[in-house]
Motif scaffolding. Structure first.
Motif, short mmCIF file in Angstrom:
data_model
loop_
_atom_site.label_atom_id
_atom_site.label_comp_id
_atom_site.label_asym_id
_atom_site.label_seq_id
_atom_site.Cartn_x
_atom_site.Cartn_y
_atom_site.Cartn_z
N GLU A 187 0.72 -1.23 -0.06
CA GLU A 187 -0.10 -0.03 0.20
C GLU A 187 0.76 1.17 -0.06
OE1 GLU A 187 -3.96 -0.60 2.63
OE2 GLU A 187 -1.95 -1.51 3.62
N TYR A 188 1.94 0.99 0.79
CA TYR A 188 2.94 2.34 0.88
C TYR A 188 3.44 2.69 -0.45
CZ TYR A 188 6.56 5.27 2.77
OH TYR A 188 7.27 6.26 3.35
N ARG A 242 -4.95 3.75 5.55
CA ARG A 242 -5.80 3.80 4.37
C ARG A 242 -7.10 4.74 4.78
NH1 ARG A 242 -10.05 1.14 2.68
NH2 ARG A 242 -10.72 1.47 0.48
N ARG A 283 -6.24 12.43 0.19
CA ARG A 283 -6.26 12.51 -1.53
C ARG A 283 -7.60 13.43 -1.99
NH1 ARG A 283 -1.06 13.04 -1.65
NH2 ARG A 283 0.11 11.05 -1.60
N ILE A 290 -5.40 8.15 4.29
CA ILE A 290 -4.88 8.70 3.13
C ILE A 290 -6.03 8.99 2.02
CG2 ILE A 290 -4.42 6.51 2.08
CD1 ILE A 290 -1.63 8.05 1.00
N GLU A 292 2.29 2.03 -3.42
CA GLU A 292 1.33 2.53 -4.36
C GLU A 292 1.04 4.10 -4.15
OE1 GLU A 292 -2.49 0.50 -4.36
OE2 GLU A 292 -1.26 -1.15 -4.51
N ASP A 293 1.05 4.67 -2.77
CA ASP A 293 0.90 5.97 -2.52
C ASP A 293 1.23 6.16 -1.00
OD1 ASP A 293 -0.04 8.71 -2.65
OD2 ASP A 293 -2.15 8.05 -2.76
N ASN A 294 1.97 7.33 -0.87
CA ASN A 294 2.41 7.42 0.54
C ASN A 294 2.49 9.22 0.60
OD1 ASN A 294 5.29 8.16 0.77
ND2 ASN A 294 5.05 6.40 -0.47
#
Length: 101
Positions: free
Chosen positions: A28-29, A64, A95, A91, A31-33
Motif C-alpha cells: 500500500e505504501y 488507508r 487525497r 490517506i 502505491e501511494d504515501n
C-alpha cells in the motif's frame, strides 16, 4: 486526539517536520504515501523501541481510512506515548481533499 487531513496538509505544505507513522502494508505504501515512516500495524509491537525516543513528542499515525491507525494510536498510548494523533479518514480523505483543492 485526532488530526484532520486539512490540518496535516497545512502543516506539510508549510514544510513543518512532523512525526508521521504510516501503519499500512508495504504494498500500500509503495502505491501511494505521504512520506511518513512505514511501520505496518502488525510489526508495531516488535518495532515500538524504534519510537521510544519520541515517546513525549507528537506522533501522527496514518493508514488507508483511519481504522488501523486508530488501533496503532491506542496501542502506543497504552505503552506510554503521550501525544499520539490519528489522521481522520486516512490517506483516502487526504487525497480527496487534494482533488477538491
Amino acid at each position: 486526539m485526532d488530526i484532520t487531513v486539512q490540518e496535516l496538509k497545512d502543516r506539510l505544505d508549510k514544510g513543518e517536520n512532523v512525526n508521521l507513522i504510516d501503519v499500512r502494508e508495504p504494498s500500500e505504501y509503495a502505491e501511494d504515501n505521504l512520506g511518513g515512516e512505514l511501520i505496518p500495524l502488525g510489526e508495531l509491537p516488535h518495532r515500538i523501541d524504534e519510537l521510544e525516543d519520541r515517546q513525549n513528542e507528537e506522533i501522527i499515525v496514518q493508514c488507508r481510512s483511519g481504522a488501523r491507525s486508530g488501533r496503532a494510536q491506542q496501542y502506543l498510548e497504552e505503552n506510554g506515548f503521550t501525544n499520539v494523533r490519528n489522521l481522520v479518514g486516512g490517506i483516502l480523505a487526504y487525497r480527496e481533499l487534494e482533488r477538491k483543492a
